[in-house]
Design a protein around this motif. Structure first.
Motif, mmCIF file in Angstrom:
data_model
loop_
_atom_site.group_PDB
_atom_site.id
_atom_site.type_symbol
_atom_site.label_atom_id
_atom_site.label_comp_id
_atom_site.label_asym_id
_atom_site.label_seq_id
_atom_site.Cartn_x
_atom_site.Cartn_y
_atom_site.Cartn_z
ATOM 1 N N THR A 33 72.689 72.076 51.537
ATOM 2 C CA THR A 33 74.007 72.580 52.078
ATOM 3 C C THR A 33 74.638 73.264 50.887
ATOM 4 O OG1 THR A 33 73.889 70.690 53.570
ATOM 5 C CG2 THR A 33 76.029 71.904 53.340
ATOM 6 N N PHE A 36 73.539 76.694 50.645
ATOM 7 C CA PHE A 36 73.923 77.564 51.825
ATOM 8 C C PHE A 36 75.385 77.980 51.637
ATOM 9 C CE2 PHE A 36 76.732 77.659 55.627
ATOM 10 C CZ PHE A 36 75.929 78.769 56.330
ATOM 11 N N TYR A 37 76.397 77.138 51.027
ATOM 12 C CA TYR A 37 77.634 77.633 50.767
ATOM 13 C C TYR A 37 77.737 78.525 49.532
ATOM 14 C CZ TYR A 37 79.698 74.913 54.186
ATOM 15 O OH TYR A 37 80.043 74.487 55.804
ATOM 16 N N ARG A 38 76.802 78.387 48.741
ATOM 17 C CA ARG A 38 76.824 79.224 47.334
ATOM 18 C C ARG A 38 76.301 80.645 47.848
ATOM 19 N NH1 ARG A 38 74.357 75.754 44.451
ATOM 20 N NH2 ARG A 38 72.145 76.860 44.623
ATOM 21 N N THR A 39 75.232 80.598 48.330
ATOM 22 C CA THR A 39 74.597 82.093 48.674
ATOM 23 C C THR A 39 75.477 82.507 49.863
ATOM 24 O OG1 THR A 39 72.978 80.964 50.346
ATOM 25 C CG2 THR A 39 72.274 81.379 48.257
ATOM 26 N N THR A 40 75.877 82.126 51.048
ATOM 27 C CA THR A 40 76.592 82.581 52.025
ATOM 28 C C THR A 40 78.064 82.981 51.678
ATOM 29 O OG1 THR A 40 75.248 81.148 53.561
ATOM 30 C CG2 THR A 40 77.117 82.292 54.411
ATOM 31 N N PHE A 41 78.825 82.104 50.934
ATOM 32 C CA PHE A 41 80.159 82.346 50.696
ATOM 33 C C PHE A 41 80.785 82.380 49.059
ATOM 34 C CE2 PHE A 41 80.200 79.629 54.516
ATOM 35 C CZ PHE A 41 80.310 80.559 55.490
#
Ligand code: CO
Length: 202
Positions: A33, A36-41
């Motif tokens: 998770t 995910f937050y690192r690559t998406t946002f």
């Protein structure tokens, strides 16, 4: 004279809630998770992570401005968050409001008729925490936190004649001499003393 009427000179306000501390998400895999937050946002990685056996979770914070996203991964299926995941899947779990006086807030809120999950504070990832029951809060699980910070925090509560003192301090692992001396003196005076450390690993 006026009788039967209680007046208070203070304005009605709740200055002890100081902000939104974090929004918590129940997840199956903290590291996936966080990625995910690192690559998406483009958010930073995990700032603090701790295993909390009494709550049956591993918890971690992703810093986000003056707030945080908390990720909760159950240690086992038969835990609160484990059961939550089985029932609802991954998703929003609770919000957390920051206070500078967790004992005062829990006591005050209890007098308003709101059901508390925690009558007295306990140790959480960010400091001393207490949960309110969602049946009293419009279906939202609400956590309160008193951040202990570098200086630690002391919470005192009483149940009848038993005084309960909780000392929380970063890095406190049972070997802090000053805290030991204080704890022993309080125990000698007949108080129940719980002291706990806040260990934050980057
Ligand atoms: Co939380």
């Amino acid at each position: 004279a006026v009788t039967g009427v209680q007046t208070c000179a203070l304005p009605i306000c709740f200055p002890m809630i100081t902000g939104l501390h974090h929004v918590a998400i129940a997840v199956r895999d903290i590291d996936a998770t966080a990625a995910f937050y690192r690559t998406t946002f483009g958010l930073p990685g995990i700032e603090a992570s701790e295993t909390l056996p009494d709550q049956g979770v591993r918890a971690a914070f992703i810093p986000l401005g003056n707030c945080r996203i908390e990720l909760l991964q159950p240690l086992r299926d038969d835990t609160t968050v484990g059961r939550y995941l089985a029932k609802h899947g991954e998703g929003l779990h609770h919000i957390c409001l920051e206070t500078d006086d967790i004992n005062g807030e829990l006591e005050r809120i209890a007098t308003t008729g709101v059901a508390l999950i925690d009558q007295t504070p306990r140790h959480g990832l960010a400091g001393l925490i207490g949960f309110l029951h969602p049946r009293s809060t419009g279906g939202v699980l609400i956590e309160l936190v008193q951040v202990t910070g570098d200086g630690g925090a002391l919470a005192v509560s009483h149940d009848g004649r038993v005084l309960r003192v909780l000392i929380a301090k970063p890095g406190l692992d049972g070997h802090d001499r000053g805290a030991k001396v204080v704890a022993r003196a309080l125990r000698d005076a007949g108080m129940e003393v719980i002291y706990t450390g806040i260990r934050q690993t980057p």
